[in-house]
Design a protein around this motif. Sequence first.
Motif, PDB file in Angstrom:
ATOM      1  N   VAL A  39       0.832  -1.206   0.000  1.00  0.00           N
ATOM      2  CA  VAL A  39       0.000   0.000   0.000  1.00  0.00           C
ATOM      3  C   VAL A  39       0.867   1.256   0.000  1.00  0.00           C
ATOM      4  O   VAL A  39       0.606   2.223  -0.718  1.00  0.00           O
ATOM      5  N   LEU A  40       1.944   1.217   0.792  1.00  0.00           N
ATOM      6  CA  LEU A  40       2.843   2.377   0.831  1.00  0.00           C
ATOM      7  C   LEU A  40       3.500   2.598  -0.533  1.00  0.00           C
ATOM      8  O   LEU A  40       3.737   3.736  -0.939  1.00  0.00           O
ATOM      9  N   ASP A  41       3.759   1.497  -1.233  1.00  0.00           N
ATOM     10  CA  ASP A  41       4.303   1.620  -2.588  1.00  0.00           C
ATOM     11  C   ASP A  41       3.349   2.398  -3.499  1.00  0.00           C
ATOM     12  O   ASP A  41       3.776   3.227  -4.301  1.00  0.00           O
ATOM     13  N   ILE A  42       2.076   2.081  -3.365  1.00  0.00           N
ATOM     14  CA  ILE A  42       1.075   2.781  -4.182  1.00  0.00           C
ATOM     15  C   ILE A  42       1.070   4.274  -3.838  1.00  0.00           C
ATOM     16  O   ILE A  42       1.079   5.130  -4.718  1.00  0.00           O
ATOM     17  N   LEU A  43       1.091   4.551  -2.538  1.00  0.00           N
ATOM     18  CA  LEU A  43       1.051   5.954  -2.114  1.00  0.00           C
ATOM     19  C   LEU A  43       2.314   6.702  -2.533  1.00  0.00           C
ATOM     20  O   LEU A  43       2.321   7.921  -2.619  1.00  0.00           O
ATOM     21  N   ALA A  44       3.381   5.959  -2.777  1.00  0.00           N
ATOM     22  CA  ALA A  44       4.636   6.594  -3.172  1.00  0.00           C
ATOM     23  C   ALA A  44       4.769   6.704  -4.683  1.00  0.00           C
ATOM     24  O   ALA A  44       5.725   7.283  -5.173  1.00  0.00           O
ATOM     25  N   SER A  45       3.818   6.112  -5.403  1.00  0.00           N
ATOM     26  CA  SER A  45       4.037   6.069  -6.845  1.00  0.00           C
ATOM     27  C   SER A  45       2.962   6.768  -7.664  1.00  0.00           C
ATOM     28  O   SER A  45       3.212   7.119  -8.815  1.00  0.00           O
ATOM     29  N   TYR A  46       1.790   6.962  -7.121  1.00  0.00           N
ATOM     30  CA  TYR A  46       0.748   7.619  -7.915  1.00  0.00           C
ATOM     31  C   TYR A  46       0.784   9.137  -7.740  1.00  0.00           C
ATOM     32  O   TYR A  46       0.910   9.633  -6.629  1.00  0.00           O
ATOM     33  N   PRO A  47       0.645   9.848  -8.845  1.00  0.00           N
ATOM     34  CA  PRO A  47       0.707  11.310  -8.744  1.00  0.00           C
ATOM     35  C   PRO A  47      -0.478  11.894  -7.960  1.00  0.00           C
ATOM     36  O   PRO A  47      -0.321  12.881  -7.253  1.00  0.00           O
ATOM     37  N   LEU A  48      -1.627  11.227  -8.102  1.00  0.00           N
ATOM     38  CA  LEU A  48      -2.816  11.734  -7.437  1.00  0.00           C
ATOM     39  C   LEU A  48      -3.489  10.592  -6.698  1.00  0.00           C
ATOM     40  O   LEU A  48      -3.766   9.547  -7.296  1.00  0.00           O
ATOM     41  N   VAL A  49      -3.738  10.768  -5.416  1.00  0.00           N
ATOM     42  CA  VAL A  49      -4.433   9.748  -4.640  1.00  0.00           C
ATOM     43  C   VAL A  49      -5.739  10.348  -4.145  1.00  0.00           C
ATOM     44  O   VAL A  49      -5.747  11.419  -3.542  1.00  0.00           O
ATOM     45  N   VAL A  50      -6.830   9.661  -4.441  1.00  0.00           N
ATOM     46  CA  VAL A  50      -8.150  10.172  -4.098  1.00  0.00           C
ATOM     47  C   VAL A  50      -8.772   9.262  -3.047  1.00  0.00           C
ATOM     48  O   VAL A  50      -8.744   8.046  -3.188  1.00  0.00           O
ATOM     49  N   THR A  51      -9.306   9.847  -1.984  1.00  0.00           N
ATOM     50  CA  THR A  51      -9.968   9.040  -0.953  1.00  0.00           C
ATOM     51  C   THR A  51     -11.290   9.695  -0.583  1.00  0.00           C
ATOM     52  O   THR A  51     -11.587  10.804  -1.018  1.00  0.00           O
ATOM     53  N   PHE A  52     -12.064   8.992   0.233  1.00  0.00           N
ATOM     54  CA  PHE A  52     -13.234   9.603   0.838  1.00  0.00           C
ATOM     55  C   PHE A  52     -13.000   9.541   2.346  1.00  0.00           C
ATOM     56  O   PHE A  52     -13.085   8.472   2.940  1.00  0.00           O
ATOM     57  N   ASN A  53     -12.631  10.657   2.898  1.00  0.00           N
ATOM     58  CA  ASN A  53     -12.257  10.785   4.320  1.00  0.00           C
ATOM     59  C   ASN A  53     -10.860  10.252   4.650  1.00  0.00           C
ATOM     60  O   ASN A  53     -10.595   9.887   5.791  1.00  0.00           O
ATOM     61  N   LEU A  98      -6.155  14.035  -2.523  1.00  0.00           N
ATOM     62  CA  LEU A  98      -7.405  14.790  -2.527  1.00  0.00           C
ATOM     63  C   LEU A  98      -8.450  13.990  -1.767  1.00  0.00           C
ATOM     64  O   LEU A  98      -8.820  12.895  -2.177  1.00  0.00           O
ATOM     65  N   ASP A  99      -8.904  14.540  -0.661  1.00  0.00           N
ATOM     66  CA  ASP A  99      -9.941  13.889   0.129  1.00  0.00           C
ATOM     67  C   ASP A  99     -11.295  14.417  -0.345  1.00  0.00           C
ATOM     68  O   ASP A  99     -11.679  15.545  -0.042  1.00  0.00           O
ATOM     69  N   LEU A 100     -12.005  13.580  -1.095  1.00  0.00           N
ATOM     70  CA  LEU A 100     -13.253  14.052  -1.699  1.00  0.00           C
ATOM     71  C   LEU A 100     -14.349  14.328  -0.679  1.00  0.00           C
ATOM     72  O   LEU A 100     -15.277  15.085  -0.940  1.00  0.00           O
ATOM     73  N   TYR A 101     -14.215  13.708   0.488  1.00  0.00           N
ATOM     74  CA  TYR A 101     -15.200  13.977   1.537  1.00  0.00           C
ATOM     75  C   TYR A 101     -15.243  15.473   1.819  1.00  0.00           C
ATOM     76  O   TYR A 101     -16.299  16.079   1.953  1.00  0.00           O
ATOM     77  N   ARG A 102     -14.070  16.070   1.872  1.00  0.00           N
ATOM     78  CA  ARG A 102     -14.006  17.493   2.213  1.00  0.00           C
ATOM     79  C   ARG A 102     -14.582  18.342   1.097  1.00  0.00           C
ATOM     80  O   ARG A 102     -15.200  19.371   1.338  1.00  0.00           O
ATOM     81  N   VAL A 115      -7.560  23.959  -1.958  1.00  0.00           N
ATOM     82  CA  VAL A 115      -8.863  24.252  -2.552  1.00  0.00           C
ATOM     83  C   VAL A 115      -9.899  23.268  -2.028  1.00  0.00           C
ATOM     84  O   VAL A 115     -10.992  23.628  -1.616  1.00  0.00           O
ATOM     85  N   ILE A 116      -9.502  22.003  -2.043  1.00  0.00           N
ATOM     86  CA  ILE A 116     -10.440  20.939  -1.711  1.00  0.00           C
ATOM     87  C   ILE A 116     -10.763  20.925  -0.220  1.00  0.00           C
ATOM     88  O   ILE A 116     -11.804  20.449   0.210  1.00  0.00           O
ATOM     89  N   ARG A 117      -9.860  21.455   0.575  1.00  0.00           N
ATOM     90  CA  ARG A 117     -10.047  21.387   2.026  1.00  0.00           C
ATOM     91  C   ARG A 117     -10.541  22.684   2.637  1.00  0.00           C
ATOM     92  O   ARG A 117     -10.879  22.733   3.806  1.00  0.00           O
ATOM     93  N   GLN A 118     -10.549  23.760   1.869  1.00  0.00           N
ATOM     94  CA  GLN A 118     -10.972  25.032   2.459  1.00  0.00           C
ATOM     95  C   GLN A 118     -12.267  25.526   1.850  1.00  0.00           C
ATOM     96  O   GLN A 118     -12.723  24.997   0.848  1.00  0.00           O
ATOM     97  N   GLY A 119     -12.815  26.536   2.439  1.00  0.00           N
ATOM     98  CA  GLY A 119     -14.114  27.025   2.012  1.00  0.00           C
ATOM     99  C   GLY A 119     -14.010  28.240   1.120  1.00  0.00           C
ATOM    100  O   GLY A 119     -12.921  28.756   0.849  1.00  0.00           O
ATOM    101  N   VAL A 120     -15.172  28.696   0.713  1.00  0.00           N
ATOM    102  CA  VAL A 120     -15.246  29.762  -0.272  1.00  0.00           C
ATOM    103  C   VAL A 120     -14.634  31.067   0.253  1.00  0.00           C
ATOM    104  O   VAL A 120     -14.054  31.839  -0.511  1.00  0.00           O
ATOM    105  N   SER A 121     -14.683  31.294   1.565  1.00  0.00           N
ATOM    106  CA  SER A 121     -14.116  32.546   2.069  1.00  0.00           C
ATOM    107  C   SER A 121     -12.590  32.545   1.939  1.00  0.00           C
ATOM    108  O   SER A 121     -11.980  33.581   1.705  1.00  0.00           O
ATOM    109  N   ASN A 122     -11.984  31.367   2.057  1.00  0.00           N
ATOM    110  CA  ASN A 122     -10.541  31.291   1.870  1.00  0.00           C
ATOM    111  C   ASN A 122     -10.137  31.381   0.406  1.00  0.00           C
ATOM    112  O   ASN A 122      -9.074  31.891   0.085  1.00  0.00           O
ATOM    113  N   TRP A 123     -10.983  30.866  -0.471  1.00  0.00           N
ATOM    114  CA  TRP A 123     -10.688  30.996  -1.898  1.00  0.00           C
ATOM    115  C   TRP A 123     -10.670  32.479  -2.279  1.00  0.00           C
ATOM    116  O   TRP A 123      -9.774  32.955  -2.967  1.00  0.00           O
TER     117      TRP A 123
END
Length: 878
Positions: free
Chosen positions: A306-320, A360-364, A452-460
């Motif tokens: 699993v750590l190999d995957i996290l070390a090799s993919y440019p983008l990792v997407v999760t939910f939470n 990118l945590d899609l939950y957020r 972007v994905i973790r903050q709200g519109v006021s921070n944008w």
Amino acid sequence: MSESLDTYLRKTEHETSPPQGKQSRREWIKEKSLTDKLSRAYLLSATYDGARASAVLKFYEPSAGRIYHWYDNTGHKPYCLTSLPPEELKKIPKLMDNEGLDHFERVEKIDPFENRANQVTKIVAHDPLSIGGKPTGSIRDIIPYARPDDPALKVWEADIKYYESFIYDQGIEMGMPYRLEGGKIFSLEDADKPSGRLAGQIEEIFAAETSEFRNYIRKWVHLLECPVPALKFVALDIEVDPSEEARIPDPTEAMQTVTCVSWVTSDGLKRVVLLRREGVEEGEGKLPEGTQIKYYDDEVELLSEVLDILASYPLVVTFNGDQFDLRYISHRAQRLGIQRDDIPIEMGREFTLLTYGIHLDLYRLFFNRSLQVYAFDQKYRENTLEAVASAILGRGKIKFDGSISQLPYTELAVYCLRDSELTYGLAAYDDHLTLKLTIVLARLAKMPVEDVIRQGVSNWIRSMMYAEHRQRNILIPTSKEILERKGETGTHAMIKGKKYRGAVVIEPTPGVNFNIIVLDFSSLYPSIIKHWNLSYETIRCPHEECRENRIPETSHWVCRKQQGITSLLIGSLKDLRVKWYKVKSKDETFPKETRSWYSIVQRTLKVLLNASYGVFGAEHFGLYCPPVAEATASIGRYDITSTIKKAQELGISVIYGDTDSVFLKSPSDKQIQQLIDWTKEALGMDLDVDKVYRYAVFSTRKKNYIGVYPNGNVDIKGLTGKKRNTPEFLKAAFNEMIGTLSEVKSENEFFEAKGRIKGIVKDCYTKLKRHEYSLEELAFTVVMSKAISSYDKTTPQHVKAVKVLPDEEQRRVGAGSVIQYVKTKREPGVKLAATASPDEIDVGKYVEHIQTTFKQVLDALDISFNEIIGISKLESFI
DNA sequence: GCGGACTGCTTACCT
DNA sequence: ACAGGTAAGCAGTCCGCG
């Protein structure tokens, strides 16, 4: 290394771990991610590397699908600004002794309030923490402390994250393509200029605007016309053995075994890895065709893959993954003896990031209210993977009975893989809308996609505006300073506890009205901000001669001499959306891909624009300025009220209106045009025909109506029968009534429709009385917005229903849980739907609910509820 | 001790 | 951590009632 693992590692085209024993994996990743030549790579992220004491940019190179890191070599350093000259600063021993201090510089900055250049001192430090962020002894705290009695003493720009400061100063274009050569990065702007024809068209549209305004349009067009490349990514999900207690595993403790991990990649791989455990059966689960499955006897080996995957993919997407999956993996790996430096996960207090790629945590993202409403059209109501995926993808989680620890291997694999598939789907659906939207926001907000994905519109908006200040060499004021200069609000809100008065809602004329035309001000508040030159620096400006330029119904005035930053930014974005991206996203002469991209851009702009007024009334916003918010709302009230007055003068009857809309009864085309012309002339505002209803039904209630379109489609606003907490049996009966109404074409047809509606209500009543509805149909569905223990003032019914449960079951009900309960005769009057029985139901209470649900419509149709019920009572005697 | 008038809390909605 | 305005139902409080 297994064969199948080898297969996909070849696909990633580079190794994932360092040669045995050489160096730590994290260091190795950093070295492997360096390059001195890239012809085209997209900048997705930025951070600060403490060890190298410099900003790092993360570029995505599409042809190899790799991330490359670029370390700043320009010598840019962290700093803050102060009003004290260097000679005064030198008298502060604590400052001079501070190890982080580098040097002082005298620099010129434009004071936004006075609009003139000022000398300030730039205090440059070796590292960001020395400016601000240490518990004690940060430079930003030392200076005011040294001069407690000096009211003129100011420290500015000391609470901007270092990598943000770097982005703003260097004019770095987040989300945009770059060329990298000889250690330098070059913007690829020339290669991405919109085609001459397009640029010409856009120029023409804005020909009448000021040159300053047109410059903004060009800047936005440059950012928004540039396409986004296909992104290589992996969606990942883990399962943990809940063991003894049926409690949610704690990711910081990571006491329980990781039993299963699955991932789905953009290059078509689906893989599940399982841990062999005693007493677990093989099972009969069917994995999707082509899924790879591998069993491990050793958890460390499983995690290593699993750590190999996290070390090799440019983008990792999760939910939470921020709060759970990645956090758990990291702590579990450490607990099992893997060196911290060999775990490519970087943990913050709230975020979990990756050493190599981007997480990118899609939950957020899906939790973000603004996006939920304006980008995803309120398609989902709850923020669980199940709810979001079912609503957006039409596919939910796998359901099973009992505990997850009892699942046989293949069933567990199927369950876990489904979660990865859903997460993948949320990133990939609709031609990668989610990821593209994130990148558009990154470009506008000048913010890393992870933020972007973790903050709200006021921070944008804050980030967008801060960058603008730095680019124009304007000093960024502190919130406190704005408040001191511009003050609080003066109007009186309708709602207790609010800071100022908001929009007006017109008392509706009850009844059924045919041929209703709804006009609305397009982007009311952004238009006001543009037209009235509103901004924190222009409102209540220091010029005597501007004081007569008054804002209606307030004591505020606005500047006539200087163009406001907010007005320019929001005004140009608004016009570009309305006049270009929104119209062209529907223009069939454009290629399909362009239209789809334009539709994403216009929706993203809508999100930002919709919030552009509200942020000025939000205390935590960096440029909080209550008078700006108050003025905007006040002008809005003025605009709509005077429009209604004008409509009446033109002989049009106004049935209803809310904030930015007016509902007109059978106006002539000429009358409509007269009104539109008048608003343009007198108010400087664009009024458009928004909707045409064949007829509309109003009760006496505001924000409550039914509008039937000529084609039979129906708008239902605010009515109880549509609310998500209303029991299903009521919703069903209500929808039946809507169906009847949608078929009514003329006033003559109403007579018959009324008869049918009476029948529907009566039928609903009779079925209730005869206990023909199931408990599920009778259940109220309410979201618990906070933890049970936080209900300390009152105990609402849904909380009561939960409180009768045994403690351990109560603990599983937290903020965001959905409670289904029915109303019962015996104390406490409520019971969870799952535990109740049909004979306990309080029929009387439910009759009241039938009444309120239908009364909202029956009132307008001149039908009495009691009359309907009376009939049925009579019948029940016979 | 009980019921009505009232305020406040909570959820869900509208723009 | 955008804003304020409205509807509805219930919880809790206060007051009057000999």
